[in-house]
Write an enzyme that holds these catalytic residues in place. Sequence first.
Site, PDB file in Angstrom:
ATOM      1  N   HIS A   1      -7.776  -0.082   5.633  1.00 16.57           N
ATOM      2  CA  HIS A   1      -6.709   0.784   6.154  1.00 16.57           C
ATOM      3  C   HIS A   1      -6.399   1.864   5.117  1.00 16.57           C
ATOM      4  CE1 HIS A   1      -3.086   1.890   8.345  1.00 16.57           C
ATOM      5  NE2 HIS A   1      -2.340   1.636   7.286  1.00 16.57           N
TER       6      HIS A   1
ATOM      7  N   HIS B   1       4.009  -4.312  11.058  1.00 11.80           N
ATOM      8  CA  HIS B   1       4.515  -3.573  12.209  1.00 11.80           C
ATOM      9  C   HIS B   1       4.604  -4.470  13.434  1.00 11.80           C
ATOM     10  CE1 HIS B   1       4.096   0.607  10.650  1.00 11.80           C
ATOM     11  NE2 HIS B   1       3.118   0.077   9.920  1.00 11.80           N
TER      12      HIS B   1
ATOM     13  N   HIS C   1       1.353   4.006   1.900  1.00 11.92           N
ATOM     14  CA  HIS C   1       1.875   4.798   3.009  1.00 11.92           C
ATOM     15  C   HIS C   1       3.407   4.867   2.975  1.00 11.92           C
ATOM     16  CE1 HIS C   1      -1.987   4.442   5.660  1.00 11.92           C
ATOM     17  NE2 HIS C   1      -2.047   5.443   4.812  1.00 11.92           N
TER      18      HIS C   1
ATOM     19  N   HIS D   1       0.843  -1.201   0.000  1.00 12.70           N
ATOM     20  CA  HIS D   1       0.000   0.000   0.000  1.00 12.70           C
ATOM     21  C   HIS D   1       0.873   1.243   0.000  1.00 12.70           C
ATOM     22  CE1 HIS D   1       0.726  -0.538   4.307  1.00 12.70           C
ATOM     23  NE2 HIS D   1       0.190   0.638   4.581  1.00 12.70           N
TER      24      HIS D   1
ATOM     25  N   ASP E   1       5.711   4.833   5.113  1.00 11.19           N
ATOM     26  CA  ASP E   1       6.515   3.901   5.908  1.00 11.19           C
ATOM     27  C   ASP E   1       6.517   2.485   5.327  1.00 11.19           C
ATOM     28  OD1 ASP E   1       3.824   3.495   6.624  1.00 11.19           O
ATOM     29  OD2 ASP E   1       4.326   2.886   8.673  1.00 11.19           O
ATOM     30  N   HIS E   2       5.994   2.334   4.116  1.00  9.18           N
ATOM     31  CA  HIS E   2       6.080   1.057   3.401  1.00  9.18           C
ATOM     32  C   HIS E   2       6.746   1.200   2.034  1.00  9.18           C
ATOM     33  CE1 HIS E   2       3.606  -1.429   6.176  1.00  9.18           C
ATOM     34  NE2 HIS E   2       3.232  -0.217   6.553  1.00  9.18           N
TER      35      HIS E   2
ATOM     36  N   ASP F   1      -0.622  -3.909   6.725  1.00  5.06           N
ATOM     37  CA  ASP F   1      -1.417  -3.218   7.741  1.00  5.06           C
ATOM     38  C   ASP F   1      -2.904  -3.553   7.656  1.00  5.06           C
ATOM     39  OD1 ASP F   1       1.038  -2.166   8.245  1.00  5.06           O
ATOM     40  OD2 ASP F   1       0.492  -0.078   7.880  1.00  5.06           O
TER      41      ASP F   1
END
Length: 255
Positions: A114, A171, A58, A56, A60-61, A133
């Site tokens: 999400h 995470h 975001h 996805h 942080d990915h 996530d």
Amino acid sequence: MPLEIQVIPCLQDNYGYLIHETSEDVWAVVDAPEAAPLKAAIDAAGGRLDLILVTHHHDDHIQGIPDLVAAYGARVVGHGADAKRLPALDVAVSEGESVQVGAERATILDVSGHTIGHIAFCFEGAKVAFTADSLMALGCGRVFEGTYAQMWESLKKLMALDPQTQVYSGHNYGAANGRFALSIEPENAALKARIEAIAAADAAGEPIVPVTLAEEFATNPFLRAGEASVKANLGMEGAEDGAVFAEVRKRKDSF
């Protein structure tokens, strides 16, 4: 097993993954929260990367992806419907399609909720799923872009996998998720044991993934919305499972 998987801790609490499909010697990464730790693992393994599988959009990915592409020339695989928010895709996929990682095939599940356009990579032959996530260790992702009903439908897709599937999520929120889960099921013995195992792993600096889907069924309050005991604890006897899930997710949002 032809899939060898390294868990690569990234940032504060993210996990990236380095996969080696041994029969055809293909290397892949699932998500790239940051480049440096992934590059260290790739270089230690021989310095090859063929594919980057993106769950996805975001940051942080995905923020490590440009550096990995520049360093290794890897091809990027992601959800075509969300291409505008992802790094440049070489292979666009959608639900029901698949991607080959050597001799192993990953089926694509759309697990939006999400985010819209979040996908999971499910290697059903190897009984491995990368859920990022959507389904998380002892939890699920906050519903930022979708609806609670949509997130429940997404989790149901993952719940239909083989219970022995090893789940690799995005995470380490395990300790916090455990505290919340106890507020829903304070008498769940399997949950208490899992919280102890997570604490031991954290203390040893070990990852809390993978975990079997069966263990998530036994301990994860978001997957247990259909359990009569959970409904009773919430005062929702007779409620539809999706409504119970929504209540659990709302409680976690303000926990």
